[in-house]
Design a protein around this motif. Structure first.
Motif, PDB file in Angstrom:
ATOM      1  N   LEU A   2       0.839  -1.202   0.000  1.00  0.00           N
ATOM      2  CA  LEU A   2       0.000   0.000   0.000  1.00  0.00           C
ATOM      3  C   LEU A   2       0.868   1.243   0.000  1.00  0.00           C
ATOM      4  O   LEU A   2       0.569   2.223  -0.678  1.00  0.00           O
ATOM      5  N   LYS A 151     -14.087  -0.931  -3.835  1.00  0.00           N
ATOM      6  CA  LYS A 151     -13.562  -1.093  -2.480  1.00  0.00           C
ATOM      7  C   LYS A 151     -12.412  -0.111  -2.283  1.00  0.00           C
ATOM      8  O   LYS A 151     -11.366  -0.228  -2.930  1.00  0.00           O
ATOM      9  N   ARG A 153      -9.476   1.094  -0.180  1.00  0.00           N
ATOM     10  CA  ARG A 153      -8.607   0.581   0.883  1.00  0.00           C
ATOM     11  C   ARG A 153      -8.159   1.675   1.848  1.00  0.00           C
ATOM     12  O   ARG A 153      -7.967   1.418   3.046  1.00  0.00           O
ATOM     13  N   GLN A 165      -7.626   5.233  -2.559  1.00  0.00           N
ATOM     14  CA  GLN A 165      -6.922   4.142  -3.209  1.00  0.00           C
ATOM     15  C   GLN A 165      -7.821   2.915  -3.362  1.00  0.00           C
ATOM     16  O   GLN A 165      -8.419   2.445  -2.402  1.00  0.00           O
ATOM     17  N   ALA A 166      -7.897   2.419  -4.587  1.00  0.00           N
ATOM     18  CA  ALA A 166      -8.657   1.207  -4.888  1.00  0.00           C
ATOM     19  C   ALA A 166      -7.738   0.243  -5.637  1.00  0.00           C
ATOM     20  O   ALA A 166      -7.898   0.017  -6.841  1.00  0.00           O
ATOM     21  N   ASP A 168      -7.436  -2.929  -5.769  1.00  0.00           N
ATOM     22  CA  ASP A 168      -8.043  -4.101  -6.405  1.00  0.00           C
ATOM     23  C   ASP A 168      -8.515  -3.786  -7.821  1.00  0.00           C
ATOM     24  O   ASP A 168      -8.586  -4.673  -8.671  1.00  0.00           O
TER      25      ASP A 168
END
Length: 205
Positions: A2, A151, A153, A165-166, A168
């Motif tokens: 991340l 989703k 994060r 931030q996504a 996925d």
């Protein structure tokens, strides 16, 4: 991981900020841009109206894909789109990038490259609301609407930017935080970020 994604996002923000300075005629790194425009034909006009040309997806926007050779990207510019070379400054070093946009429109895509032998597409910044994801997320969509379909994060504030931030989805979303008091920015997270904040940039990596 991340942390690495966040670093890449903030790096792109800084590079894009350098791009905005290219409008200054006194900028020594800014040269005359080289433009690539394919002639308009009936076939090209049909391609331009195809919604897939403006689709934002994991690792691609339209027919421009992450990892694609830059030479191939140049060859496949559809009629009605304009590809212009530009120069970004990264820590004092010039770096070639590309602006791809519909003709007669001010904004489109900022395409960054990485060169290890052959130059390839590294990352794409979506700056125009004309481009959207399959879930109808685009520049101008609110954070609340974004949360409903992807989703998130993390939401962080670093170097003057709020980023949702996504990973996925292979995307990050920069949010317009101009309406927020400065003291609130350091406390933002995915749960507390106001749902009415609009997206001002989508990063595809």
């Amino acid at each position: 991981m991340l942390k690495n994604i966040l670093y890449a996002v903030l790096l792109g923000v800084g590079m894009a900020a350098c791009l905005s300075q290219q409008d200054n005629p006194d900028d020594e790194t800014a040269g005359e841009p080289e433009e690539f425009i394919l002639p308009e034909t009936t076939e090209d006009a049909t391609a331009l109206s195809d919604s897939t040309l403006f689709l934002v997806a994991e690792q691609r926007v339209g027919n421009t894909r992450i990892g694609m050779p830059i030479a191939r990207m140049r060859q496949q510019v559809s009629g009605g789109l304009r590809l212009t070379d530009t120069t970004l400054n990264l820590e004092g070093a010039p770096s070639t990038a590309y602006v791809l946009r519909p003709e007669k429109e001010a904004k489109g895509l900022l395409i960054e490259q990485s060169c290890d032998g052959e130059c390839k597409v590294w990352r794409i910044s979506v700056l125009s609301p004309k481009y959207k994801t399959a879930k109808d997320i685009r520049v101008g969509t609110t954070y609340g609407e974004l949360q409903q379909v992807y989703k998130i994060r993390a939401v962080t504030f670093e170097e003057g930017n709020v980023v949702a931030q996504a990973p996925d989805a292979g995307m990050s979303f920069m949010l317009d935080h101009s309406s927020l008091p400065a003291e609130e920015l350091s406390r933002l997270n995915a749960a507390t970020a106001p749902k009415n904040l609009p997206i001002e940039r989508i990063l595809v990596y």
